[in-house]
Design a protein around this motif. Structure first.
Motif, short mmCIF file in Angstrom:
data_model
loop_
_atom_site.label_atom_id
_atom_site.label_comp_id
_atom_site.label_asym_id
_atom_site.label_seq_id
_atom_site.Cartn_x
_atom_site.Cartn_y
_atom_site.Cartn_z
N TYR A 1 84.69 36.41 33.47
CA TYR A 1 83.53 35.70 34.00
C TYR A 1 82.56 35.24 32.93
O TYR A 1 81.74 34.36 33.18
N THR A 2 82.69 35.75 31.71
CA THR A 2 81.96 35.13 30.60
C THR A 2 82.58 33.77 30.31
O THR A 2 81.87 32.78 30.14
N SER B 1 84.13 31.85 32.45
CA SER B 1 83.75 30.97 33.56
C SER B 1 82.29 30.53 33.46
O SER B 1 81.98 29.34 33.58
N THR B 2 81.39 31.50 33.24
CA THR B 2 79.97 31.14 33.20
C THR B 2 79.65 30.23 32.02
O THR B 2 78.90 29.27 32.17
N ASN C 1 74.23 35.61 32.57
CA ASN C 1 74.56 34.36 31.88
C ASN C 1 73.99 33.13 32.57
O ASN C 1 74.27 32.01 32.16
N CYS D 1 74.53 31.51 35.45
CA CYS D 1 75.47 30.50 35.96
C CYS D 1 75.22 30.30 37.46
O CYS D 1 75.64 31.12 38.28
N ALA E 1 77.31 36.94 35.99
CA ALA E 1 76.85 35.60 36.39
C ALA E 1 75.34 35.46 36.28
O ALA E 1 74.84 34.43 35.82
N THR E 2 74.59 36.49 36.72
CA THR E 2 73.13 36.37 36.63
C THR E 2 72.67 36.51 35.19
O THR E 2 71.78 35.78 34.76
N ASN F 1 81.12 26.73 32.84
CA ASN F 1 80.34 26.06 33.88
C ASN F 1 79.03 25.53 33.33
O ASN F 1 78.61 24.40 33.66
N ARG F 2 78.37 26.32 32.52
CA ARG F 2 77.09 25.88 31.95
C ARG F 2 77.30 24.75 30.95
O ARG F 2 76.56 23.77 30.96
N CYS G 1 78.52 30.31 39.67
CA CYS G 1 79.13 31.62 39.92
C CYS G 1 78.27 32.48 40.84
O CYS G 1 78.80 33.17 41.72
#
Length: 154
Positions: free
Chosen positions: A125-126, A128-129, A43, A45, A40-41, A132-133, A48
């Protein structure tokens, strides 16, 4: 966030399935959160990072651990730092991790199964991030106390 992902039911279903599988992995809950926060950090986001800062807080994670994850700094816990470094290596090498990094991960108390679970977490989580972005997902009000910006690490 979920509402924006739902514009593509397949994407939402994929994320929910992948994240559910990751939650069932043999990595302990704190270790899973280290993987998620590392992704998350990296990427950037904000959703997240805020959400998983909340999860770490609910797990009673050490405040310094949470701060270090949010700031992309080395972790004071040797085992969790090994996991964070391995996660970064997986991301940086698109899965091609140098032998010495892989061996350090195994020597850090992790298994080959755990290594593949890291790949699962990075994938979930890639997705998701990135989503989200791309959709410019807003931060939910309940996550406001855990708000984060990439400028924190600048």
């Amino acid at each position: 966030m979920i509402g924006r992902l739902a514009e593509s039911p397949e994407t939402l279903d994929g994320f929910l399935r992948l994240s559910g599988l990751f939650e069932a992995a043999t990595l302990d809950p704190l270790a899973r959160e280290v993987v998620i926060m590392t992704v998350a950090t990296r990427n950037a986001c904000h959703v997240c990072v805020a959400m998983h800062t909340g999860k770490l807080t609910a797990l009673d994670a050490d405040g310094e651990l949470v701060a270090a994850l949010r700031e992309q700094r080395a972790l004071g816990d040797e085992r969790l730092e090994c996991l964070r470094a391995f996660t970064l290596a997986v991301m940086d090498g698109a899965g091609a991790v140098r032998d010495e990094v892989f061996n350090a991960f195994l020597e850090g108390g992790f298994t080959r199964r755990n290594a593949l679970e890291v790949v699962l977490g990075v994938g979930a989580y890639t997705l998701s991030t990135f989503a989200n972005r791309m959709t410019r997902a807003p931060l939910d009000e309940r996550l406001a106390p855990f708000a984060w910006s990439a400028e924190e690490i600048a």
